[in-house]
Design a protein around this motif. Structure first.
Motif, PDB file in Angstrom:
ATOM      1  N   ALA A   1      -6.150   5.313   8.530  1.00  0.00           N
ATOM      2  CA  ALA A   1      -4.720   4.960   8.987  1.00  0.00           C
ATOM      3  C   ALA A   1      -3.855   5.839   8.185  1.00  0.00           C
ATOM      4  O   ALA A   1      -2.775   6.016   8.511  1.00  0.00           O
ATOM      5  CB  ALA A   1      -4.317   3.447   9.233  1.00  0.00           C
ATOM      6  N   ALA A   2      -4.185   6.034   6.833  1.00  0.00           N
ATOM      7  CA  ALA A   2      -3.321   6.476   5.783  1.00  0.00           C
ATOM      8  C   ALA A   2      -3.932   7.206   4.818  1.00  0.00           C
ATOM      9  O   ALA A   2      -5.507   6.775   4.329  1.00  0.00           O
ATOM     10  CB  ALA A   2      -2.202   5.696   5.456  1.00  0.00           C
ATOM     11  N   ILE A   3      -3.703   8.512   4.371  1.00  0.00           N
ATOM     12  CA  ILE A   3      -4.238   8.984   2.903  1.00  0.00           C
ATOM     13  C   ILE A   3      -3.141   8.994   1.978  1.00  0.00           C
ATOM     14  O   ILE A   3      -1.752   9.481   2.288  1.00  0.00           O
ATOM     15  CB  ILE A   3      -4.769  10.495   3.174  1.00  0.00           C
ATOM     16  CG1 ILE A   3      -5.744  10.246   4.300  1.00  0.00           C
ATOM     17  CG2 ILE A   3      -5.185  10.976   2.086  1.00  0.00           C
ATOM     18  CD1 ILE A   3      -6.426  11.549   4.661  1.00  0.00           C
ATOM     19  N   PHE A   4      -3.423   8.644   0.781  1.00  0.00           N
ATOM     20  CA  PHE A   4      -2.337   8.534  -0.348  1.00  0.00           C
ATOM     21  C   PHE A   4      -2.595   9.357  -1.693  1.00  0.00           C
ATOM     22  O   PHE A   4      -4.146   9.614  -1.525  1.00  0.00           O
ATOM     23  CB  PHE A   4      -2.005   7.226  -0.857  1.00  0.00           C
ATOM     24  CG  PHE A   4      -3.118   6.415  -1.371  1.00  0.00           C
ATOM     25  CD1 PHE A   4      -3.555   6.698  -2.636  1.00  0.00           C
ATOM     26  CD2 PHE A   4      -4.061   5.605  -0.513  1.00  0.00           C
ATOM     27  CE1 PHE A   4      -4.706   6.092  -3.374  1.00  0.00           C
ATOM     28  CE2 PHE A   4      -5.065   4.909  -0.810  1.00  0.00           C
ATOM     29  CZ  PHE A   4      -5.415   5.157  -2.486  1.00  0.00           C
ATOM     30  N   ARG A   5      -1.787   9.878  -2.238  1.00  0.00           N
ATOM     31  CA  ARG A   5      -2.143  10.679  -3.226  1.00  0.00           C
ATOM     32  C   ARG A   5      -1.067  10.346  -4.547  1.00  0.00           C
ATOM     33  O   ARG A   5       0.102  10.718  -4.456  1.00  0.00           O
ATOM     34  CB  ARG A   5      -2.124  12.125  -3.227  1.00  0.00           C
ATOM     35  CG  ARG A   5      -2.560  13.059  -4.568  1.00  0.00           C
ATOM     36  CD  ARG A   5      -2.679  14.586  -4.269  1.00  0.00           C
ATOM     37  NE  ARG A   5      -1.208  14.749  -4.111  1.00  0.00           N
ATOM     38  CZ  ARG A   5      -1.077  15.930  -3.074  1.00  0.00           C
ATOM     39  NH1 ARG A   5      -1.807  16.670  -2.616  1.00  0.00           N
ATOM     40  NH2 ARG A   5       0.356  16.296  -3.049  1.00  0.00           N
ATOM     41  N   VAL A   6      -1.838   9.713  -5.465  1.00  0.00           N
ATOM     42  CA  VAL A   6      -1.040   9.344  -6.855  1.00  0.00           C
ATOM     43  C   VAL A   6      -1.089  10.269  -7.993  1.00  0.00           C
ATOM     44  O   VAL A   6      -0.376  10.058  -9.059  1.00  0.00           O
ATOM     45  CB  VAL A   6      -0.970   7.857  -7.145  1.00  0.00           C
ATOM     46  CG1 VAL A   6      -0.460   6.829  -5.970  1.00  0.00           C
ATOM     47  CG2 VAL A   6      -2.437   7.587  -7.574  1.00  0.00           C
TER      48      VAL A   6
ATOM     49  N   LYS B   1      -0.279  11.398   4.603  1.00  0.00           N
ATOM     50  CA  LYS B   1      -0.498  11.361   5.868  1.00  0.00           C
ATOM     51  C   LYS B   1      -0.628  10.025   6.328  1.00  0.00           C
ATOM     52  O   LYS B   1      -1.191   8.987   5.702  1.00  0.00           O
ATOM     53  CB  LYS B   1      -2.040  12.089   6.063  1.00  0.00           C
ATOM     54  CG  LYS B   1      -1.571  13.652   5.908  1.00  0.00           C
ATOM     55  CD  LYS B   1      -3.123  14.107   6.079  1.00  0.00           C
ATOM     56  CE  LYS B   1      -3.076  15.708   6.178  1.00  0.00           C
ATOM     57  NZ  LYS B   1      -4.430  16.313   6.423  1.00  0.00           N
ATOM     58  N   GLY B   2      -0.023   9.634   7.617  1.00  0.00           N
ATOM     59  CA  GLY B   2      -0.229   8.338   8.183  1.00  0.00           C
ATOM     60  C   GLY B   2       0.577   7.296   7.777  1.00  0.00           C
ATOM     61  O   GLY B   2       1.741   7.771   7.263  1.00  0.00           O
ATOM     62  N   ASP B   3       0.303   6.089   8.156  1.00  0.00           N
ATOM     63  CA  ASP B   3       1.263   4.932   7.640  1.00  0.00           C
ATOM     64  C   ASP B   3       0.663   3.782   7.202  1.00  0.00           C
ATOM     65  O   ASP B   3      -0.213   3.128   7.778  1.00  0.00           O
ATOM     66  CB  ASP B   3       2.288   4.589   8.791  1.00  0.00           C
ATOM     67  CG  ASP B   3       3.330   3.554   8.588  1.00  0.00           C
ATOM     68  OD1 ASP B   3       3.483   3.159   7.406  1.00  0.00           O
ATOM     69  OD2 ASP B   3       4.030   3.193   9.339  1.00  0.00           O
ATOM     70  N   MET B   4       0.838   3.201   5.936  1.00  0.00           N
ATOM     71  CA  MET B   4       0.101   1.955   5.349  1.00  0.00           C
ATOM     72  C   MET B   4       0.501   0.675   5.949  1.00  0.00           C
ATOM     73  O   MET B   4      -0.013  -0.046   5.962  1.00  0.00           O
ATOM     74  CB  MET B   4       0.043   2.078   3.921  1.00  0.00           C
ATOM     75  CG  MET B   4      -0.575   3.030   3.303  1.00  0.00           C
ATOM     76  SD  MET B   4      -0.786   3.002   1.434  1.00  0.00           S
ATOM     77  CE  MET B   4      -1.592   1.504   1.345  1.00  0.00           C
ATOM     78  N   GLN B   5       1.889   0.876   6.519  1.00  0.00           N
ATOM     79  CA  GLN B   5       2.409  -0.078   7.343  1.00  0.00           C
ATOM     80  C   GLN B   5       1.294  -0.598   8.455  1.00  0.00           C
ATOM     81  O   GLN B   5       1.306  -1.961   9.202  1.00  0.00           O
ATOM     82  CB  GLN B   5       3.640  -0.191   7.795  1.00  0.00           C
ATOM     83  CG  GLN B   5       4.843   0.152   6.733  1.00  0.00           C
ATOM     84  CD  GLN B   5       4.940  -1.333   5.975  1.00  0.00           C
ATOM     85  OE1 GLN B   5       4.514  -2.338   6.491  1.00  0.00           O
ATOM     86  NE2 GLN B   5       5.269  -0.990   4.463  1.00  0.00           N
ATOM     87  N   THR B   6       0.651   0.228   9.166  1.00  0.00           N
ATOM     88  CA  THR B   6      -0.228  -0.023  10.188  1.00  0.00           C
ATOM     89  C   THR B   6      -1.732  -0.705   9.778  1.00  0.00           C
ATOM     90  O   THR B   6      -2.480  -1.149  10.664  1.00  0.00           O
ATOM     91  CB  THR B   6      -0.826   1.309  10.924  1.00  0.00           C
ATOM     92  OG1 THR B   6      -1.616   2.279   9.809  1.00  0.00           O
ATOM     93  CG2 THR B   6       0.173   2.032  11.329  1.00  0.00           C
ATOM     94  N   LEU B   7      -1.714  -1.090   8.319  1.00  0.00           N
ATOM     95  CA  LEU B   7      -2.811  -2.029   7.816  1.00  0.00           C
ATOM     96  C   LEU B   7      -2.481  -3.469   8.380  1.00  0.00           C
ATOM     97  O   LEU B   7      -2.370  -4.393   7.571  1.00  0.00           O
ATOM     98  CB  LEU B   7      -2.982  -1.856   6.582  1.00  0.00           C
ATOM     99  CG  LEU B   7      -3.344  -0.484   5.857  1.00  0.00           C
ATOM    100  CD1 LEU B   7      -3.529  -0.732   4.499  1.00  0.00           C
ATOM    101  CD2 LEU B   7      -4.687   0.257   6.686  1.00  0.00           C
ATOM    102  N   GLN B   8      -2.554  -3.776   9.599  1.00  0.00           N
ATOM    103  CA  GLN B   8      -2.268  -4.971  10.347  1.00  0.00           C
ATOM    104  C   GLN B   8      -3.516  -6.161  10.455  1.00  0.00           C
ATOM    105  O   GLN B   8      -4.675  -5.258  10.497  1.00  0.00           O
ATOM    106  CB  GLN B   8      -1.327  -5.037  11.401  1.00  0.00           C
ATOM    107  CG  GLN B   8       0.117  -4.060  11.230  1.00  0.00           C
ATOM    108  CD  GLN B   8       0.699  -5.063  10.283  1.00  0.00           C
ATOM    109  OE1 GLN B   8       0.911  -6.267  10.443  1.00  0.00           O
ATOM    110  NE2 GLN B   8       1.398  -4.373   9.520  1.00  0.00           N
ATOM    111  N   PRO B   9      -3.381  -7.304  10.352  1.00  0.00           N
ATOM    112  CA  PRO B   9      -4.669  -8.098  10.718  1.00  0.00           C
ATOM    113  C   PRO B   9      -5.456  -7.686  11.943  1.00  0.00           C
ATOM    114  O   PRO B   9      -4.547  -7.326  13.102  1.00  0.00           O
ATOM    115  CB  PRO B   9      -3.875  -9.358  10.975  1.00  0.00           C
ATOM    116  CG  PRO B   9      -2.835  -9.461   9.948  1.00  0.00           C
ATOM    117  CD  PRO B   9      -2.146  -8.017  10.330  1.00  0.00           C
ATOM    118  N   GLY B  10      -6.671  -7.699  11.904  1.00  0.00           N
ATOM    119  CA  GLY B  10      -7.506  -7.147  13.158  1.00  0.00           C
ATOM    120  C   GLY B  10      -7.568  -5.861  13.396  1.00  0.00           C
ATOM    121  O   GLY B  10      -8.356  -5.441  14.220  1.00  0.00           O
ATOM    122  N   SER B  11      -6.700  -4.914  12.831  1.00  0.00           N
ATOM    123  CA  SER B  11      -6.745  -3.586  13.076  1.00  0.00           C
ATOM    124  C   SER B  11      -7.645  -2.851  12.512  1.00  0.00           C
ATOM    125  O   SER B  11      -8.452  -1.741  12.933  1.00  0.00           O
ATOM    126  CB  SER B  11      -5.428  -2.897  12.580  1.00  0.00           C
ATOM    127  OG  SER B  11      -5.275  -2.807  11.210  1.00  0.00           O
TER     128      SER B  11
END
Length: 421
Positions: free
Chosen positions: A193-198, A138-148
């Motif tokens: 911003a994101a949820i991951f599952r490995v 879910k979401g997008d890890m690319q949105t982990l931008q500086p200041g976000s």
């Protein structure tokens, strides 16, 4: 003797194997021995294939989440990481280098709180050394931008905290000297911003990712980072590369240390190898039991065929050739049992991904507990080398089992055997 009957030992041995006997019990024991060898080979191939698949899956997932080589200083603080990154990229065989900040923290949402290992990363660089970006559900890890001040968390942690993408979390991180000085812990608000599952509880339950600059602000680290992760063109060169980096860079970087993936997971992979060895020995006993039944079968056949043996001996057949007749018969049982076991074992091992889900649905259960085994799905990998070793071992034990009955047949005395015929 006619050439069509040459070699005679093979002809007679095959004739005894195919012949219908009045004593059906002997035939039944022969069949039971063959089935026992087949089952032993089948089980051994299947179990070792599952363990191979388990090891490969663990290796791929662990290596996908961990760097091949990690470098840092003994105080876990590296200054001017950009220059260090460039120096590391100059080493041959280094594909990518990514800085990171790693700190323990507490993530809080309402009445729920969970301990976490916070990872500060640069998304563009981290995706070159980690596969976590491929496991986002879910979401997008690319949105982990500086200041976000965005955060990505594991699926298990999200479930336990009862949160979803867009919800807010409070990060609580006490300083190292908080107990001595009474300093208040750092508090920072993050948005999921994101949820991951490995499918590895080690990461799905405790790991959270934020941008490197956001982590540096939260922990007041300035331009320092915890260390740098590296990916190599050949992961098996990691130990050598770690030593090379230490030797070349240590003169200018006095407190440097380097670690590689083999040290971080050595015990896990050694445990898997030990389990495979023990399992191989234990399951090989199944084949040994079937081979022991083969001894009983051939002894009964020898007793039943004493008259035939006596006639062959009076016709000039040597004791050595008599031995070969019964070795042929026992070996054939071993060959057919091994062949059937290999075919069925390979078929079963290659189709476990279909069979296991069917059995799980049928019995309404789940065979693999992710909390214990790190992975949640059963996978299989047939290793041709393992299959060859198993087949040769089964054949060796089958041939070994024929020696005593064949030797006993060679010692039959024609006069004694024909006395009551």
């Amino acid at each position: 003797m006619n050439k069509m009957f040459q070699p005679m030992e093979l002809f007679v041995g095959l004739r005894y194997t195919r012949a219908r006997r009045e004593k059906h019990f002997i035939s039944f024991i022969s069949l039971a021995s063959m089935i026992g060898i087949a089952i032993g080979v089948l089980v051994l191939i299947t179990v070792l294939s599952v363990m191979n698949g388990f090891e490969q899956t663990m290796r791929e997932r662990i290596m996908g989440m961990l760097a091949h080589v990690t470098v840092s200083e003994h105080d876990l603080s590296v200054s001017d990481w950009q220059n260090v990154q460039q120096d590391l990229l100059d080493f041959p065989g280094v594909k990518a280098v990514s800085p990171f900040i790693e700190k323990p923290a507490m993530l809080n949402q309402g009445d729920e709180a969970r301990a976490a290992v916070l990872q500060g990363i640069v998304p563009e660089l981290e995706q070159q050394v980690s596969t976590v970006f491929k496991h986002v559900i879910k979401g997008d890890m690319q949105t982990l931008q500086p200041g976000s001040f965005n955060v990505a968390i594991g699926a298990t942690m999200a479930k336990e905290l009862k949160v979803d993408v867009g919800d807010a979390l409070t990060l609580v991180s006490p300083s190292e000297s908080a107990l001595e000085t009474g300093e208040m812990p750092a508090l920072q608000r993050f948005t999921i911003a994101a949820i991951f599952r490995v499918d590895m509880q080690q990461f799905d339950t405790t790991t959270a990712y934020v941008n490197l600059e956001d982590a540096a602000k939260t922990f007041e680290m300035g331009n320092d980072v915890t260390g740098l992760r590296m990916t190599l063109s050949d992961l098996y060169l990691a130990p050598t590369m770690a030593q090379t980096i230490l030797q070349r860079m240590s003169p200018s970087w006095q407190d440097m240390w380097a670690n590689d993936w083999t040290n971080l997971n050595k015990n896990q992979f050694k445990a898997i190898q030990a389990q495979k060895s023990v399992m191989f020995i234990i399951l090989m006993l199944i084949i040994a039991v079937a081979a022991f039944n083969l001894v009983s079968t051939l002894v009964m056949v020898v007793t039943d065929k004493e008259g035939d043996i006596a006639i062959l001996r009076t016709l000039g057949l040597s004791s050595g050739r008599v031995m070969k007749i019964f070795m042929v018969q026992g070996t054939l049982i071993g060959v057919f049992g091994t062949l059937i076991g290999v075919i069925l074992g390979v078929l079963l091992a290659n189709n476990l991904d279909v069979i296991v889900p069917f059995l799980e649905r049928l019995f309404d259960t789940h065979f693999i507990n992710a909390d214990v085994y790190f992975i949640s799905e059963l996978e299989s990998r047939v290793n041709p080398g393992d299959v060859l070793v198993i087949a040769l071992s089964a054949l060796f034990m089958s041939i070994l089992a024929t020696l005593y009955p064949a030797w006993r047949a060679s010692k039959v005395q024609p006069a004694e055997a024909l006395r009551y015929e």
